[in-house]
Design a protein around this motif. Structure first.
Motif, PDB file in Angstrom:
ATOM      1  N   ARG A   1       0.852  -1.182   0.000  1.00 43.66           N
ATOM      2  CA  ARG A   1       0.000   0.000   0.000  1.00 43.66           C
ATOM      3  C   ARG A   1       0.888   1.232   0.000  1.00 43.66           C
ATOM      4  O   ARG A   1       1.770   1.376   0.840  1.00 43.66           O
ATOM      5  CB  ARG A   1      -0.912   0.013   1.220  1.00 43.66           C
TER       6      ARG A   1
ATOM      7  N   PRO B   1       0.851  -0.725  -6.928  1.00 38.83           N
ATOM      8  CA  PRO B   1      -0.183  -0.220  -6.015  1.00 38.83           C
ATOM      9  C   PRO B   1      -0.425   1.278  -6.186  1.00 38.83           C
ATOM     10  O   PRO B   1       0.500   2.060  -6.384  1.00 38.83           O
ATOM     11  CB  PRO B   1       0.389  -0.520  -4.624  1.00 38.83           C
ATOM     12  N   GLY B   2      -1.707   1.647  -6.118  1.00 36.01           N
ATOM     13  CA  GLY B   2      -2.082   3.055  -6.131  1.00 36.01           C
ATOM     14  C   GLY B   2      -2.262   3.682  -7.492  1.00 36.01           C
ATOM     15  O   GLY B   2      -2.711   4.833  -7.589  1.00 36.01           O
TER      16      GLY B   2
END
Length: 405
Positions: free
Chosen positions: A120, A172-173
């Motif tokens: 994350r 991620p993201g």
């Protein structure tokens, strides 16, 4: 000339074409005298003098030193003004963002690495991008507004229809549907997005093993396994940007993976991707395996296998088996595209050098009807970042060097 305004054949357009030709020669050769520029462009001395005066007044060239080693006074030398424009590139992986800024001559003047570990992101992607860019800009002694254009290289590709990142579930993201709009709002310069392997191909085409080749395939193996397809001198991206995502390619010797968009992997990746090398080495009796992230382990194993002598049977079998697995997937690409050249890039391929190249070539001759030339990539230091800079510089030069406006 692309991007030149005006009616073809008019004096204004012809002057702009001559200006661009001279600027390209200065980029290629470095500082040149007026006489040398005149000879290379075919322009008369008065016309060459007017051209240089025009480019100097526009801030595109600088008068530097003088020629040496000849009788009489030295001739004035001219060079492209490095500060005429700056371009930036970003190489994005799950673990870090590597950013760099180059002046218009192509010289890197600032670089910064921003770690982004973890499943994350600790900060929003927009902040990560701006922090990485600002670090490189600061290292160059510039401001963010000084950057003319930015090219960002990521795994996968942004779907032109939806704007969402595809084929890169491991990043991620980066999958927000508003990400591109958010980045456009946060950055003052035009931003382009390109697949990381495509950018490695740009670097090889402009600076490395694919120079002078209009049709080639670049096979990449590092964090992931992919390919870039250059046809007629242009990158072939496909309808959704997914051309070259050969890690998903079903191949003999690997289980048939269904719903690959969910699993994030496929047959060729499972057969010959970097993460498969350690297990393959164990199966073949290689002991004392290196430790570390799997791309580094794979590169170390391949390098060791490429250097193995005749008594080191496990490493010799490792290199041969790896070459067979690579050729198994390459055979499909070669059979369909019939490229002039195949470039092997990424650390898990370049580490094998000519020894691995020769084995892949021999295997490919047995598996495919066409006979492309195989070459090991020459751009081995951050090829994705170098390709991003080259892509940003190409567009920047087209805009800044256009004197017809």
């Amino acid at each position: 000339m692309a991007g030149t305004a005006g009616t073809p054949g008019t004096p204004r357009v012809l002057r702009a074409m001559n200006d661009r030709a001279a600027l390209d020669l200065l980029l290629e050769h470095g500082p040149l005298s007026r006489t040398r520029i005149g000879k290379l462009t075919g322009l008369s001395k008065p016309t060459a003098s007017q051209l240089l005066a025009r480019l100097e007044a526009a801030g595109l060239v600088l008068a530097g030193g003088t020629t040496e080693g000849r009788p009489g006074p030295g001739a004035q030398l001219y060079e492209v003004n490095p500060a005429a424009a700056y371009a930036a590139g970003l190489d994005v992986t799950p673990d870090r963002i590597l950013a760099a800024v180059a002046d218009v001559t192509g010289r890197t003047v600032g670089r910064h690495e921003l770690p982004t570990p973890g499943r994350r992101p600790a900060a929003p992607v927009v902040q990560q991008v701006t922090d990485a860019l600002d670090g490189a800009v600061k290292a160059a002694g510039l401001a963010r507004d000084d950057v003319h254009r930015l090219v960002i290289g990521t795994p996968g590709a942004f779907d032109p229809g939806t704007g969402r990142l595809r084929y890169a579930s491991h990043l991620p993201g980066w999958h927000s549907p508003t990400l591109l709009d958010d980045l456009a709002a946060a950055l003052p310069m035009p931003v382009e997005y390109e697949n990381d392997v495509n950018l490695a191909a740009v670097a090889e085409q402009r600076l490395g093993a694919a120079r002078g080749h209009d049709d080639f395939v670049l096979l990449w193996n590092q964090e992931g396994l992919g390919a870039a397809l250059v046809l007629g001198g242009r990158l072939h991206r496909g309808w959704t940007g997914g051309a070259g995502e050969v890690g998903f390619l079903p191949v003999p010797g690997a289980p048939l993976v269904r719903k690959v968009s969910r699993t994030g992997s496929g047959g060729f990746q499972e057969l010959a991707g970097s993460q498969a090398l350690a297990g393959l080495a164990r199966e073949l009796g290689v002991t004392d395996l290196p430790s570390g992230p799997y791309p580094e382990v794979a590169a170390a194993l391949v390098a060791r296998a490429a250097r193995a002598d005749s008594d080191d049977e496990p490493h010799r079998r490792l290199l041969q088996t790896y070459a067979t697995r690579l050729a198994t997937g390459l055979a499909s690409l070669v059979s369909v595209l019939d490229p002039e050249l195949v470039v092997l890039s990424g650390t898990s391929l370049t580490a094998g050098g000519e020894a691995l190249r020769d084995l892949v070539r021999d295997e490919l001759e047995e598996l495919a009807a066409s006979r492309p030339r195989l070459a090991v990539g020459d751009v081995t230091e951050h090829p994705v970042l170098r390709g991003a800079l080259e892509s940003a510089l190409a567009t920047t030069r087209d805009e800044v060097f256009d004197t017809s406006r």
